[in-house]
Design an enzyme around this catalytic site. Sequence first.
Site, PDB file in Angstrom:
ATOM      1  N   GLU A  40       0.831  -1.207   0.000  1.00 35.97           N
ATOM      2  CA  GLU A  40       0.000   0.000   0.000  1.00 35.97           C
ATOM      3  C   GLU A  40       0.869   1.262   0.000  1.00 35.97           C
ATOM      4  O   GLU A  40       0.547   2.235  -0.678  1.00 35.97           O
ATOM      5  CB  GLU A  40      -0.903  -0.029   1.243  1.00 35.97           C
ATOM      6  CG  GLU A  40      -2.134   0.811   1.154  1.00 35.97           C
ATOM      7  CD  GLU A  40      -3.033   0.482  -0.015  1.00 35.97           C
ATOM      8  OE1 GLU A  40      -3.078  -0.682  -0.434  1.00 35.97           O
ATOM      9  OE2 GLU A  40      -3.675   1.409  -0.524  1.00 35.97           O
TER      10      GLU A  40
ATOM     11  N   ILE B 229      -9.979   2.176   1.715  1.00 40.26           N
ATOM     12  CA  ILE B 229      -9.764   3.150   2.792  1.00 40.26           C
ATOM     13  C   ILE B 229      -8.845   4.271   2.301  1.00 40.26           C
ATOM     14  O   ILE B 229      -9.057   5.446   2.593  1.00 40.26           O
ATOM     15  CB  ILE B 229      -9.164   2.455   4.042  1.00 40.26           C
ATOM     16  CG1 ILE B 229     -10.190   1.531   4.690  1.00 40.26           C
ATOM     17  CG2 ILE B 229      -8.701   3.488   5.069  1.00 40.26           C
ATOM     18  CD1 ILE B 229      -9.619   0.612   5.735  1.00 40.26           C
ATOM     19  N   ASP B 230      -7.841   3.872   1.516  1.00 40.56           N
ATOM     20  CA  ASP B 230      -6.878   4.864   1.024  1.00 40.56           C
ATOM     21  C   ASP B 230      -7.425   5.706  -0.119  1.00 40.56           C
ATOM     22  O   ASP B 230      -6.782   6.690  -0.506  1.00 40.56           O
ATOM     23  CB  ASP B 230      -5.594   4.173   0.582  1.00 40.56           C
ATOM     24  CG  ASP B 230      -4.605   4.058   1.712  1.00 40.56           C
ATOM     25  OD1 ASP B 230      -4.789   4.782   2.701  1.00 40.56           O
ATOM     26  OD2 ASP B 230      -3.664   3.266   1.614  1.00 40.56           O
ATOM     27  N   ALA B 231      -8.569   5.293  -0.686  1.00 40.06           N
ATOM     28  CA  ALA B 231      -9.109   6.027  -1.846  1.00 40.06           C
ATOM     29  C   ALA B 231      -9.344   7.500  -1.506  1.00 40.06           C
ATOM     30  O   ALA B 231      -9.000   8.383  -2.300  1.00 40.06           O
ATOM     31  CB  ALA B 231     -10.397   5.379  -2.320  1.00 40.06           C
TER      32      ALA B 231
END
Lengths: 130, 88
Positions: free
Chosen positions: A82, B62-64
């Site tokens: 990520e 979530i990171d979007a």
Amino acid sequence: MSTLENQQSARQMYRNMLRWQVLATLGVALLAGILAGSSASISALLGGTSVIAGAWTAAKIAEKGQSNMQATAALLNLLKAEAVKILLIAIILFVIFKFYHSLVPFALIAGLAAAALFSGAALAKAQTEV
Amino acid sequence: MEALALIQAYTGIGIGLIIGLGAAGACIGIGIMCASFLEGAARQPEMIPALQGKVFLLLGLIDASFIIGVGLAMMFAFANPLLSVVAQ
């Protein structure tokens, strides 16, 4: 479920995610092209491509550590994937904003947002029950 | 000239807030999800490979919001639409 089946299932899930992202980007690019011309369409494509490139790289890193049976090792591998994804997206966006002069910023943001949000759509097609 | 400097200053603060609050929100979300993953893995270690793919997808989701925030912040940094109003 065996480790091999789990790996195949995860690979299928990542492929689904990338497919949804490509479809969303193409849809937004088409819409932007109709509404605001070719520059907007290219901007939307660039925005979506930055997210897709990041997600593809992250998926490759995550796939490598799929056979980890230790929770902390698996988690660290996912977080590493990520982090690489976010860094790559930020670098690509920086390059686009710096060097593409006929950029339409709102189209780029729309393409980027569509690709980022549609990455979760692959969850609906998850084959393994949890 | 003063209006231009004011807009640039407030835009700088805005960019900081977009990045900072976005990062804070994403970190809280990722922290909660990772804690749940570790808890699930401790209860049922055989589920770790099956859970990994889903955790990866949810990390992306979530990171979007943070990624969109980064895009917006870069837009305000490189092609600030507010400055064009002053230029006219």
